[in-house]
Design a protein around this motif. Structure first.
Motif, PDB file in Angstrom:
ATOM      1  N   VAL A  28       0.872  -1.174   0.000  1.00  0.00           N
ATOM      2  CA  VAL A  28       0.000   0.000   0.000  1.00  0.00           C
ATOM      3  C   VAL A  28       0.908   1.222   0.000  1.00  0.00           C
ATOM      4  O   VAL A  28       2.092   1.126   0.335  1.00  0.00           O
ATOM      5  N   PRO A  29       0.406   2.388  -0.390  1.00  0.00           N
ATOM      6  CA  PRO A  29       1.263   3.575  -0.418  1.00  0.00           C
ATOM      7  C   PRO A  29       1.878   3.873   0.945  1.00  0.00           C
ATOM      8  O   PRO A  29       1.274   3.617   1.987  1.00  0.00           O
ATOM      9  N   LYS A  30       3.076   4.399   0.923  1.00  0.00           N
ATOM     10  CA  LYS A  30       3.779   4.743   2.159  1.00  0.00           C
ATOM     11  C   LYS A  30       2.948   5.736   2.974  1.00  0.00           C
ATOM     12  O   LYS A  30       2.400   6.690   2.451  1.00  0.00           O
ATOM     13  N   GLY A  31       2.850   5.471   4.276  1.00  0.00           N
ATOM     14  CA  GLY A  31       2.080   6.337   5.153  1.00  0.00           C
ATOM     15  C   GLY A  31       0.609   5.989   5.221  1.00  0.00           C
ATOM     16  O   GLY A  31      -0.167   6.693   5.867  1.00  0.00           O
ATOM     17  N   HIS A  32       0.202   4.884   4.572  1.00  0.00           N
ATOM     18  CA  HIS A  32      -1.206   4.504   4.530  1.00  0.00           C
ATOM     19  C   HIS A  32      -1.502   3.255   5.363  1.00  0.00           C
ATOM     20  O   HIS A  32      -2.498   2.582   5.140  1.00  0.00           O
ATOM     21  N   ASN A  33      -0.627   2.947   6.310  1.00  0.00           N
ATOM     22  CA  ASN A  33      -0.855   1.862   7.259  1.00  0.00           C
ATOM     23  C   ASN A  33      -1.234   2.455   8.614  1.00  0.00           C
ATOM     24  O   ASN A  33      -0.612   3.425   9.065  1.00  0.00           O
ATOM     25  N   TYR A  34      -2.230   1.843   9.277  1.00  0.00           N
ATOM     26  CA  TYR A  34      -2.712   2.374  10.556  1.00  0.00           C
ATOM     27  C   TYR A  34      -2.862   1.251  11.582  1.00  0.00           C
ATOM     28  O   TYR A  34      -3.098   0.089  11.229  1.00  0.00           O
ATOM     29  N   VAL A  35      -2.738   1.626  12.867  1.00  0.00           N
ATOM     30  CA  VAL A  35      -2.893   0.654  13.941  1.00  0.00           C
ATOM     31  C   VAL A  35      -3.632   1.301  15.108  1.00  0.00           C
ATOM     32  O   VAL A  35      -3.425   2.482  15.408  1.00  0.00           O
ATOM     33  N   LEU A  36      -4.516   0.525  15.727  1.00  0.00           N
ATOM     34  CA  LEU A  36      -5.211   0.946  16.938  1.00  0.00           C
ATOM     35  C   LEU A  36      -5.021  -0.140  17.986  1.00  0.00           C
ATOM     36  O   LEU A  36      -5.025  -1.337  17.662  1.00  0.00           O
ATOM     37  N   GLU A  37      -4.859   0.286  19.262  1.00  0.00           N
ATOM     38  CA  GLU A  37      -4.727  -0.685  20.342  1.00  0.00           C
ATOM     39  C   GLU A  37      -5.214  -0.082  21.656  1.00  0.00           C
ATOM     40  O   GLU A  37      -4.781   1.002  22.055  1.00  0.00           O
ATOM     41  N   PHE A  38      -6.117  -0.797  22.316  1.00  0.00           N
ATOM     42  CA  PHE A  38      -6.560  -0.397  23.645  1.00  0.00           C
ATOM     43  C   PHE A  38      -5.544  -0.882  24.679  1.00  0.00           C
ATOM     44  O   PHE A  38      -4.943  -1.959  24.522  1.00  0.00           O
ATOM     45  N   ASN A  39      -5.386  -0.123  25.734  1.00  0.00           N
ATOM     46  CA  ASN A  39      -4.422  -0.493  26.777  1.00  0.00           C
ATOM     47  C   ASN A  39      -4.777  -1.806  27.458  1.00  0.00           C
ATOM     48  O   ASN A  39      -3.890  -2.515  27.939  1.00  0.00           O
ATOM     49  N   ASP A  40      -6.079  -2.124  27.544  1.00  0.00           N
ATOM     50  CA  ASP A  40      -6.495  -3.335  28.230  1.00  0.00           C
ATOM     51  C   ASP A  40      -6.762  -4.498  27.273  1.00  0.00           C
ATOM     52  O   ASP A  40      -7.412  -5.480  27.638  1.00  0.00           O
ATOM     53  N   ASP A  41      -6.265  -4.387  26.047  1.00  0.00           N
ATOM     54  CA  ASP A  41      -6.400  -5.482  25.077  1.00  0.00           C
ATOM     55  C   ASP A  41      -5.482  -6.624  25.497  1.00  0.00           C
ATOM     56  O   ASP A  41      -4.279  -6.433  25.694  1.00  0.00           O
ATOM     57  N   VAL A  42      -6.035  -7.828  25.608  1.00  0.00           N
ATOM     58  CA  VAL A  42      -5.257  -8.988  26.048  1.00  0.00           C
ATOM     59  C   VAL A  42      -4.105  -9.283  25.089  1.00  0.00           C
ATOM     60  O   VAL A  42      -3.064  -9.830  25.491  1.00  0.00           O
TER      61      VAL A  42
END
Length: 538
Positions: free
Chosen positions: A456-470
């Motif tokens: 995918v184009p550079k800069g088009h990757n994303y991540v989300l994470e909750f602090n309490d995610d196992v």
């Protein structure tokens, strides 16, 4: 002689206009052929004039069949050439990405060099085991060799593709084509099946070459082929697949009693699909329907259902769920989830048409606590699922491009949760360049190699994470075990990868956190993911 510099200019999109012209000419030739076929010069007419008319009609029919055969062959070989060029384009990007990741240089003639090689230290020599420094040296040395070998392979592939297309064009120019089918054949000049069913670009060219009448006949006569054929438009696949599930369910109803059907896996899977198709006010498309075969890795049905029309939407997103997902138990909930996500995206920009696909196109690993199946600990399902996902995405892009006779403006994204993010990362590492615009993962146990491997184009990757995610704890355990902060349980931790932009899942609308809270309707995380769907996440 094709060089590395030449390959950096290769672009399969340049074939779009030629294929579009060939398809338009074939459609006209097919209409003319039907007219010639239907001319009646034998009823109530005898004599020399009738014989001459019959001979003339036969000559016209033969000429029409010959023209259609040549056009069909031109479409076939040009579609294959376009596919080959696009494959070269993707491989060139992968080679360049590998070189950039390690800081290697590539000369115009295709020589890969390392300007900053790691030299073996005295500590490496006297240590009884490989030191971290030695492991890094070996990794860099192996990467340099791999980069050079991949580059040479791409050049060889490009030269071969060029030679094959030139040869095939010469065969047509020399008049060696033979019309194998007459005008009475359902699709004169075209094969009953695409030349390569596993190549969505070639499938799209083959499918688009047919007239509307020919397409309808293929859907009617061979729905099992058309329904799951990546490269065929979503509307046609949906029509074929709905007929198939109705047929299969009726067959099961005849075979088993009502009590037996309550515990019949295939029947329950079909029922779940039917219920799911009523979501989004029944504005849905059944894009994949693969009944379980019983073979290892395909013990369950596979399906993909879109909320919205993938043929006309401005934005098409595909959601890949993870562990514990199945058609029987999860399809309905997943279609509800993507419907909510679609609606959230549309509320953000009512001028845009959006379709979101719930993709269960692989046998996701079950929860080991209830099944005692520990396949979630390995990558086999992720790898096989990733291959299927890549073809699915290429199929949507290919069908949309074929419909407009060039590069479609559709914006495409892939969204993936949990083990599904690992699966999707293998898909994004193999999907052709230019197919997917944005990629987002959440609750991820790891991805293949890193952002630099995602096509995918550079800069088009994303991540989300909750602090309490196992999953956060599982990834931390792997980091501690391997003494490597970049690792997740199943590869690279995207939250530690600078190539993945972090989207904050917390905000005033946050309703649910933990491993399952990312797509809670109206939550901050869902709102952020909807921005990825629209291409406005930043």
């Amino acid at each position: 002689m094709t060089t590395w510099s030449d390959l950096q200019k290769w672009d399969g999109d340049k074939f779009d206009h030629l294929i579009d012209v060939l398809v338009a000419i074939r459609h006209k030739a097919s209409d003319s052929g039907e007219y010639v076929r239907d001319i009646d010069v034998s009823s109530g007419w005898t004599g020399a004039g009738a014989t001459a008319a019959q001979n003339r009609r036969k000559g016209l029919a033969n000429s029409s069949a010959f023209l259609l055969a040549n056009l069909g062959e031109m479409i076939r070989i040009t579609g294959k050439a376009q596919s080959d060029v696009n494959t070269v384009k993707t491989l060139v990007f992968e080679v360049q990405s590998l070189a950039d990741h390690y800081g290697f240089n590539i000369s115009t003639i295709g020589k890969v060099s390392d300007p900053n090689p790691i030299k073996r230290s005295t500590g490496d020599i006297i240590a009884p085991y490989d030191t971290d420094h030695e492991n890094k040296r070996k990794d860099r040395k192996n990467a340099l060799k791999q980069c050079q070998e991949k580059l040479e392979y791409v050049i060889q592939m490009a030269r071969l593709s060029d030679e094959i297309y030139t040869r095939d064009l010469n065969n047509i120019a020399n008049g060696t084509m033979v019309a194998k089918e007459g005008l009475d054949y359902p699709t004169p000049g075209l094969s009953d099946i695409p030349p390569n069913k596993k190549d969505p670009a070639q499938v799209a060219a083959w499918w688009n070459a047919h007239t509307d009448g020919e397409k309808e006949a293929l859907i009617r006569d061979n729905p099992d082929l058309i329904g799951n054929l990546d490269g065929v438009d979503g509307t046609s696949r949906d029509k074929a697949n709905r007929w198939r599930i109705s047929r299969d369910k009726e067959a099961l109803t005849r075979k088993y009693t009502p009590d037996q059907l309550k515990t019949n896996q295939a029947y329950q899977e079909l029922s779940a699909i039917e219920r799911s198709l009523t979501k989004n006010n029944s504005d849905t498309q059944l894009l994949v329907y693969e009944p379980a075969t019983g073979e290892k890795g395909h013990e369950k049905a596979r399906a993909a259902i879109s909320a919205g029309n993938v043929d006309t939407a401005d934005h098409v997103a595909t959601y890949v769920p993870g562990m514990g997902t199945s058609v029987k138990d999860s399809m309905e909930g997943n279609v509800s989830t993507v419907t909510n996500l679609k609606n959230t995206a549309v509320r953000q920009d009512p001028s845009q048409k959006v379709a979101v696909v719930a993709w269960i196109g692989y046998d996701a690993p079950p929860n080991p606590q209830s099944s005692h199946d520990y396949s979630v600990m390995d990558l086999n399902k992720a790898k096989s699922g990733g291959e299927s996902l890549a073809r699915f995405e290429e199929g949507i892009r290919g069908s949309r491009d074929a419909r407009v006779g060039g590069r479609s403006n559709v914006h495409m994204s892939v969204l993936a949760h949990s083990y599904g993010s690992t699966t999707a990362s293998y898909g994004m590492a193999s999907v052709r360049r230019g197919v997917v615009n944005h990629f987002a993962v959440f609750g991820s146990p790891g991805i293949k190699d890193g952002a630099w491997r995602m096509n995918v184009p550079k800069g088009h990757n994303y991540v989300l994470e909750f602090n309490d995610d196992v999953i956060r704890k599982a990834n931390a355990a792997k980091k501690f075990w391997k003494t490597d902060d970049s690792l997740g349980w199943h590869g690279k931790d995207p939250t530690m990868d600078l190539g993945f932009k972090k989207l904050n899942p917390y905000g005033p609308t946050t309703k649910e956190t933990g491993h399952s809270g990312y797509l809670a309707d109206g939550g901050e995380a869902q709102i952020k993911i909807a921005k990825v769907v629209l291409g406005t996440a930043g």
